[in-house]
Design a protein around this motif. Structure first.
Motif, PDB file in Angstrom:
ATOM      1  N   SER A 131     -76.019  35.086 115.791  1.00 16.77           N
ATOM      2  CA  SER A 131     -75.682  35.294 114.385  1.00 16.77           C
ATOM      3  C   SER A 131     -75.967  34.017 113.617  1.00 16.77           C
ATOM      4  N   ALA A 132     -76.432  34.166 112.388  1.00 11.44           N
ATOM      5  CA  ALA A 132     -76.705  32.985 111.563  1.00 11.44           C
ATOM      6  C   ALA A 132     -76.418  33.307 110.105  1.00 11.44           C
ATOM      7  N   ILE A 133     -76.086  32.256 109.366  1.00 13.42           N
ATOM      8  CA  ILE A 133     -75.836  32.381 107.931  1.00 13.42           C
ATOM      9  C   ILE A 133     -76.398  31.148 107.243  1.00 13.42           C
ATOM     10  N   ARG A 134     -76.944  31.357 106.057  1.00 13.66           N
ATOM     11  CA  ARG A 134     -77.444  30.245 105.244  1.00 13.66           C
ATOM     12  C   ARG A 134     -77.039  30.486 103.803  1.00 13.66           C
ATOM     13  N   TYR A 135     -76.569  29.431 103.162  1.00  9.28           N
ATOM     14  CA  TYR A 135     -76.308  29.510 101.733  1.00  9.28           C
ATOM     15  C   TYR A 135     -76.830  28.252 101.074  1.00  9.28           C
ATOM     16  N   ALA A 136     -77.577  28.427  99.991  1.00 12.58           N
ATOM     17  CA  ALA A 136     -78.118  27.287  99.241  1.00 12.58           C
ATOM     18  C   ALA A 136     -77.953  27.552  97.755  1.00 12.58           C
ATOM     19  N   LYS A 137     -77.716  26.482  97.008  1.00 13.07           N
ATOM     20  CA  LYS A 137     -77.489  26.620  95.576  1.00 13.07           C
ATOM     21  C   LYS A 137     -78.007  25.380  94.854  1.00 13.07           C
ATOM     22  N   SER A 138     -78.686  25.604  93.752  1.00 11.78           N
ATOM     23  CA  SER A 138     -79.170  24.522  92.901  1.00 11.78           C
ATOM     24  C   SER A 138     -78.467  24.596  91.553  1.00 11.78           C
ATOM     25  N   PHE A 139     -78.101  23.444  91.011  1.00 12.66           N
ATOM     26  CA  PHE A 139     -77.434  23.366  89.730  1.00 12.66           C
ATOM     27  C   PHE A 139     -78.344  22.644  88.737  1.00 12.66           C
ATOM     28  N   ARG A 140     -78.876  23.410  87.769  1.00 11.15           N
ATOM     29  CA  ARG A 140     -79.757  22.889  86.730  1.00 11.15           C
ATOM     30  C   ARG A 140     -80.980  22.161  87.321  1.00 11.15           C
ATOM     31  N   LEU A 186     -74.554  23.811 113.366  1.00 11.90           N
ATOM     32  CA  LEU A 186     -74.077  23.719 111.993  1.00 11.90           C
ATOM     33  C   LEU A 186     -74.817  22.575 111.311  1.00 11.90           C
ATOM     34  N   ASP A 187     -75.316  22.814 110.116  1.00 13.29           N
ATOM     35  CA  ASP A 187     -75.888  21.713 109.354  1.00 13.29           C
ATOM     36  C   ASP A 187     -75.628  21.937 107.869  1.00 13.29           C
ATOM     37  N   ALA A 188     -75.570  20.845 107.145  1.00  9.26           N
ATOM     38  CA  ALA A 188     -75.340  20.888 105.706  1.00  9.26           C
ATOM     39  C   ALA A 188     -76.057  19.710 105.072  1.00  9.26           C
ATOM     40  N   SER A 189     -76.479  19.880 103.835  1.00  8.63           N
ATOM     41  CA  SER A 189     -77.150  18.781 103.150  1.00  8.63           C
ATOM     42  C   SER A 189     -76.861  18.835 101.655  1.00  8.63           C
ATOM     43  N   LEU A 190     -76.851  17.639 101.043  1.00  9.21           N
ATOM     44  CA  LEU A 190     -76.689  17.473  99.606  1.00  9.21           C
ATOM     45  C   LEU A 190     -77.944  16.799  99.070  1.00  9.21           C
ATOM     46  N   THR A 215     -87.604  22.179 107.306  1.00 10.60           N
ATOM     47  CA  THR A 215     -86.656  23.200 106.867  1.00 10.60           C
ATOM     48  C   THR A 215     -86.821  23.478 105.366  1.00 10.60           C
ATOM     49  N   LYS A 216     -86.144  24.505 104.926  1.00 11.65           N
ATOM     50  CA  LYS A 216     -86.261  24.953 103.543  1.00 11.65           C
ATOM     51  C   LYS A 216     -85.469  24.059 102.597  1.00 11.65           C
ATOM     52  N   SER A 217     -86.062  23.781 101.471  1.00 15.99           N
ATOM     53  CA  SER A 217     -85.376  23.014 100.434  1.00 15.99           C
ATOM     54  C   SER A 217     -84.366  23.904  99.714  1.00 15.99           C
ATOM     55  N   PRO A 218     -83.165  23.392  99.449  1.00 21.84           N
ATOM     56  CA  PRO A 218     -82.201  24.204  98.698  1.00 21.84           C
ATOM     57  C   PRO A 218     -82.601  24.393  97.238  1.00 21.84           C
ATOM     58  N   PHE A 219     -83.495  23.573  96.721  1.00 24.48           N
ATOM     59  CA  PHE A 219     -84.013  23.805  95.373  1.00 24.48           C
ATOM     60  C   PHE A 219     -84.949  25.010  95.352  1.00 24.48           C
ATOM     61  N   SER A 220     -85.734  25.177  96.409  1.00 27.03           N
ATOM     62  CA  SER A 220     -86.748  26.229  96.435  1.00 27.03           C
ATOM     63  C   SER A 220     -86.232  27.541  96.995  1.00 27.03           C
ATOM     64  N   LYS A 275     -77.135  22.935 100.702  1.00 28.11           N
ATOM     65  CA  LYS A 275     -77.299  24.090 101.586  1.00 28.11           C
ATOM     66  C   LYS A 275     -76.396  23.921 102.796  1.00 28.11           C
ATOM     67  N   VAL A 276     -76.008  25.051 103.374  1.00 32.29           N
ATOM     68  CA  VAL A 276     -75.185  25.088 104.578  1.00 32.29           C
ATOM     69  C   VAL A 276     -75.781  26.125 105.520  1.00 32.29           C
ATOM     70  N   ASN A 277     -75.914  25.763 106.783  1.00 29.86           N
ATOM     71  CA  ASN A 277     -76.417  26.670 107.813  1.00 29.86           C
ATOM     72  C   ASN A 277     -75.479  26.670 108.994  1.00 29.86           C
ATOM     73  N   ALA A 278     -75.341  27.817 109.627  1.00 33.00           N
ATOM     74  CA  ALA A 278     -74.591  27.902 110.875  1.00 33.00           C
ATOM     75  C   ALA A 278     -75.172  29.031 111.709  1.00 33.00           C
ATOM     76  N   SER A 279     -75.153  28.844 113.007  1.00 36.58           N
ATOM     77  CA  SER A 279     -75.588  29.913 113.907  1.00 36.58           C
ATOM     78  C   SER A 279     -74.834  29.796 115.219  1.00 36.58           C
ATOM     79  N   TYR A 280     -74.711  30.933 115.888  1.00 38.92           N
ATOM     80  CA  TYR A 280     -74.022  30.977 117.173  1.00 38.92           C
ATOM     81  C   TYR A 280     -74.755  31.945 118.082  1.00 38.92           C
TER      82      TYR A 280
END
Length: 973
Positions: A266-275, A376-380, A233-238, A281-286
């Motif tokens: 339907s699907a949604i993804r949000y990822a964010k890197s801080f410095r 649903l998946d999420a990672s830190l 899967t995609k890295s939230p840094f990249s 990242k958070v993913n969900a699909s139905y």
């Protein structure tokens, strides 16, 4: 209600995700196409020698933070030459043009050797789908696209449930094929099957898929003897920002199985890197759809079949003969639903016998048809310096759909969850994860159908009613076939009829009970019987790997280890506490539980050495793996492989490896009574007190024996005397406890890029030898009847070979004097299969490409029959041809794939028969709208709607037409 709940969760994610970007001190630059000068989005930018990396955005720009300078950036993108850029200053302007290169020449893969290497120089066959290939595929999802990969055979049990296989011995619950997502095994442990992509990545989060056809157990152990898929899967840094996906499609356009039906995903993804230090990242699909329907009426027990049909009566050679057994009908099988109607006078001859099956129910009347899949998946993620990253990830999936094991299982609200903690660096990783499984409201179609019939009348009562009407009609001069129909109608009068409130009510009662036994067949059963599949388990896994190549000078060295513990929660039906007495295992304790947890533990470690010779033209790989499942003796898996490069671009490879597969949980530890036939795992201690391994007769010999008995009874002999006369036809079983499967695999191959980097050729050939192939054999243990005369007396088992044992095998004594078992055991013979695959891709003009894949697989026939049929279940020949252009005009691309496979024989415990040849055409057109950061994809699979099946008793698959919209890269600042 469930669908509204999932939609509400998605809406929450859409409206409440939002974060403020942090300013960063970073290196910035731009990557463009060296020919067109256009920006290149999606280019991988890595800091050499570290774990740091990112990708270019839609305008070809990138930004990445580094701890210190100087550094070397590596820019790579499929179809382009990889470039390295030395950076000495933060203010240094970076503008790089990537020049087109070989289509596959620059691809890097990991799965083949567990370390990064060029795909061209992989020691074994390996295929890769990267982001570009996934976007260009005409398949409706990236997972469906695996069907177009060289060497892969896909089996579709449901819209939500698809399983790949390679190199033969295909089954719908393919536990010989491993599937990893970011290193996590995506299997449902007690179901004994990888769940396709039901809990895997969404369309927005997948970065690449690597497929290794054939054995991979020397490096990956356990279940990888028929290949593996490694999903990354995609890295939230990249890959940062907000992405949205909506696919709407329609299937069943011909209205044959259902009315035309919508498919929505339907699907949604949000990822964010801080410095560039912390990211999430958070993913969900139905997904919701109307499933494909299994409704094939193929008869797998023609009237002429000796032992299970009525071949002495050719007048019954009609479509609806009394022993009819349809692929997609349940309750009409021979195991527990065949009755012998004896004492019939026909054509002036007395004492004639007929084998008759209960009527049963069609699959379409037992399943809901609608399916859902919510993920649903999420990672830190936290970077510890520039060479280590600590992450925690959570993955949740719930799904509906059909899958086939020994019988069909309707998954309904099945939930699988994963928690993973991982620390990885540039040359090591250590990860631990737990997988939690709960089958929810799932149920088994066979006991559902069995118990619907038994709740109407017991087998004996139904038989007697059938016999009375049959004799009456024959006495009236009605022909035999018609008399059989009238007798069935009379015996079925008052049964639970599909489409009625009475049927639905009883079906719901049976589905809710986790005891599949009916009181008419088993004394501990209930008045309605049950069909609920209530399984819960936990799988604990830890593995680690360390690349010591920088510490060892004479060769590259890789070491690793793993530990896996399965924890099964006994349900008193499928899994039990074997420390309890046999008679109590299916009964709850005072606290409501069914005893202690059951554990199944395995550990192992491996080492791999790699060395190059002759100015790096020859690369040799040697590895050895040690695996120990505590129920078996330790096993050693070696692999040796070599790649030789001639004139830079011609790569020849060869490998040999030995591998083992330990029995799955169901194969090893099951203890379920299904239709008065107990499925038992193969571990030796399960046999204690039951004696099915060494005091039983095979079902095949019992059927032959009873056919001969019926002939003698017809000629005036008593049943008991006829039994004793034909005792020599009974075959004692004498099975051994289960041992692990073993494979010896040899492979050669060639891969090259030719004609000025426009033609890619990849060919491989293999041969495998399987030893100890695992399967099921049905046997019967002889008993005397209890005081009621209805059931076997558990204290009066009799020895095979005695007169009592022979008489117990009469069909009339099926319920009162036999205990039937379906036993997991090993084949007695070795099986050799072989084959080859050829893949060609040609970039013949500008961006136009044409590709072709040809697969050949076959098996050598053994001279003698084995204790069970292994089921090669693979067409000899299959092929596909693709034609496309990713950008025929600005932002517009297309792709078309034609697929064909020849007919082949399918054999399994549930259904057998010939799968007809079929061909399909898939196509897609995609259009990018850069200003809206969007892509619109219009496509269809099987666009000519040529209805086909992929396996016996599988669903009929038609056309699926869809439009998908992807919005990528919002809120990146």
């Amino acid at each position: 209600m469930k669908s509204h709940y999932h939609q509400f969760l998605l809406l929450l994610l859409f409206f409440f995700i939002g974060f403020t970007a942090y300013s960063q001190n970073s290196i910035s630059g731009k990557i463009s196409d060296g020919e067109t000068q256009e920006p290149l989005p999606g280019v991988n930018i890595a800091v050499k020698g570290t774990i740091l990396g990112t990708v270019t955005d839609g305008n070809g720009n990138f930004s990445i933070s580094v701890k210190q300078l100087p550094v070397t950036l590596v820019a790579s993108f499929v179809g382009y030459r990889t470039e390295e850029i030395a950076v000495t200053s933060v203010d240094q302007p970076i503008s790089v043009q990537l020049n087109p290169s070989a289509l596959l020449g620059e691809e890097v893969v990991i799965t083949a050797s567990r370390v990064e290497e060029s795909q061209l120089k992989s020691p074994v066959a390996i295929e890769k789908l990267d982001l570009r290939a996934i976007k260009e595929t005409p398949a409706p999802s990236f997972y469906d696209a695996l069907e177009n990969v060289k060497g892969v055979q896909m089996t579709t049990s449901s819209i939500t449930f698809k399983v790949p296989n390679t190199r033969g011995f295909n089954i719908p619950n393919n536990f010989r094929f491993m599937q990893l997502v970011d290193g996590v095994d995506m299997q449902a442990a007690t179901l004994g099957v990888p769940l396709g992509n039901a809990i895997g990545p969404t369309e927005l989060d997948i970065e690449s898929v690597e497929i290794t056809p054939g054995a991979a157990s020397a490096l990956y152990g356990m279940n990888a003897i028929n290949g593996m898929a490694n999903l990354t899967t995609k890295s939230p840094f990249s890959y940062q920002g907000l992405s949205l996906y909506q696919k709407t499609g329609v299937n069943h356009v011909d209205g044959i199985d259902y009315n035309p039906s919508l498919l929505n995903e339907s699907a949604i993804r949000y990822a964010k890197s801080f410095r560039d230090k912390f990211a999430f990242k958070v993913n969900a699909s139905y997904l919701r759809a109307t499933d494909w329907r299994g409704n094939t009426a193929t008869d797998q027990n023609p009237n002429q079949t000796p032992g299970t049909g009525n071949p002495s009566y050719p007048e019954l050679n009609v479509a609806d003969h009394p022993a009819y057994d349809a692929w997609n009908k349940y309750g009409d099988d021979s195991g527990s639903n065949a009755v012998t109607v004896s004492g019939i006078t026909y054509n002036g001859v007395a004492n004639q016998s007929f084998i008759v099956r209960r009527t049963g129910y069609w699959e379409k009347d037992l399943v809901p048809g609608k399916v859902e899949n919510f993920k649903l998946d999420a990672s830190l993620h936290y970077k510890i310096g520039s060479n280590a990253e600590l992450s925690y990830s959570y993955r949740y999936g719930t799904l509906d759909g059909l899958f086939q094991r020994g019988n069909k299982i309707q998954l309904n609200g099945t939930v699988v969850q994963n928690h993973k903690l991982e620390l990885k660096g540039s040359n090591y990783f250590i990860r631990s994860y737990v997988s939690l499984e709960n089958t929810g409201n799932s149920y088994n179609l066979k006991p559902l159908a069995d118990n619907l019939d038994l709740s109407h009348l017991s087998n004996n009562a139904w038989r007697d009613k059938f016999k009375s009407t049959l004799q009456s009609e024959l006495n009236s001069g009605v022909d035999l076939a018609e008399a059989m129909r009238l007798a069935r109608a009379a015996a079925d009068q008052g049964r639970y009829e599909p489409g009625t409130y009475r049927f639905d009510s009883m079906k719901n009662v049976i589905k809710s009970i986790n005891n599949w036994d009916h009181i008419s067949a088993v004394p501990t059963g209930t008045s309605s019987g049950g069909a609920k599949l209530h399984q819960m388990s936990r799988m604990y896994h830890t593995d680690a790997q360390w690349d010591l190549s920088k510490k060892v000078k004479i060769f590259d060295l890789l070491v690793g280890a793993d530990l896996r513990i399965y924890q099964i929660i006994p349900d008193g039906n499928n899994f039990v506490d074997f420390s309890r007495p046999v008679a109590e295992r299916n009964q709850p304790l005072d606290d409501g539980s069914f005893g202690n947890y059951v554990y199944y533990t395995k550990y192992g470690f491996f080492t791999q050495a790699t060395k190059t010779f002759f100015q790096e033209k020859l690369k040799v790989f040697g590895s050895v793996r040690f695996d120990h499942n505590l129920e078996f003796s330790p096993k050693i898996n070696p692999r040796i492989a070599a790649v030789y490069t001639v004139a830079e671009k011609h790569n020849f490879r060869a490998s040999f490896q030995n591998g083992f597969r330990f029995p799955s949980l169901f194969e090893a530890l099951s203890f379920v009574n299904n239709g008065n036939i107990r499925r038992v795992g193969g571990l030796s201690y399960i046999n204690d007190g039951l004696n099915y391994l060494d005091n039983s007769y095979t079902l095949a010999s019992i059927n032959t024996f009873n056919a001969a008995v019926n002939t003698d009874v017809k000629n005036g002999m008593s049943a008991n005397n006829a039994a004793l006369k034909n005792r020599g036809l009974l075959e004692a079983t004498n099975l051994s406890p289960t041992r692990p499967e073993r494979i010896n695999s040899f492979e050669v191959g060639y891969k090259s890029v030719l004609f000025n980097n426009t033609l890619v050729v990849d060919v491989d050939a293999y041969t495998n030898v399987y030893d100890g192939f695992l399967g099921q054999v049905e046997v019967a243990v002889p008993y005397l009847a209890d005081a009621t005369g209805k059931y076997p007396d558990p204290n009066k088992q009799v020895q095979v070979g005695t007169d009592d044992a022979v008489i117990s095998m009469l069909a009339a004594n099926r319920t009162p004097r036999q205990m039937r078992y379906r036993v997991y055991t090993n084949a007695r013979q070795k099986y050799k299969n072989y084959g080859s695959s050829l893949g060609i891709t040609y970039n013949f003009y500008q961006k136009f490409t044409i590709g072709a894949i040809v697969n050949y697989n076959n098996i050598s026939k053994n001279k003698e029959k084995d204790v069970f049929v292994t089921g090669f279940n693979t067409p000899n020949w299959s092929t596909n041809i693709s034609f496309g252009n990713r950008e025929v005009i600005t932002n517009l691309g297309f792709n078309i794939v034609w697929k064909w496979q020849e007919s082949f024989l399918w054999e399994s415990p549930l259904a057998n028969g010939t799968i007809p040849a079929y061909s399909t055409i898939d196509a897609q057109v995609s259009y990018r709208v850069p200003s809206l950061k969007s892509t619109v994809k219009l496509g269809g699979t099987n666009i000519l709607n040529q209805r086909y099946i992929q396996y016996a008793a599988g669903p009929t698959i038609g056309g699926l037409y869809y439009v998908a919209v992807t919005v990528d890269g919002l809120l990146t600042k």
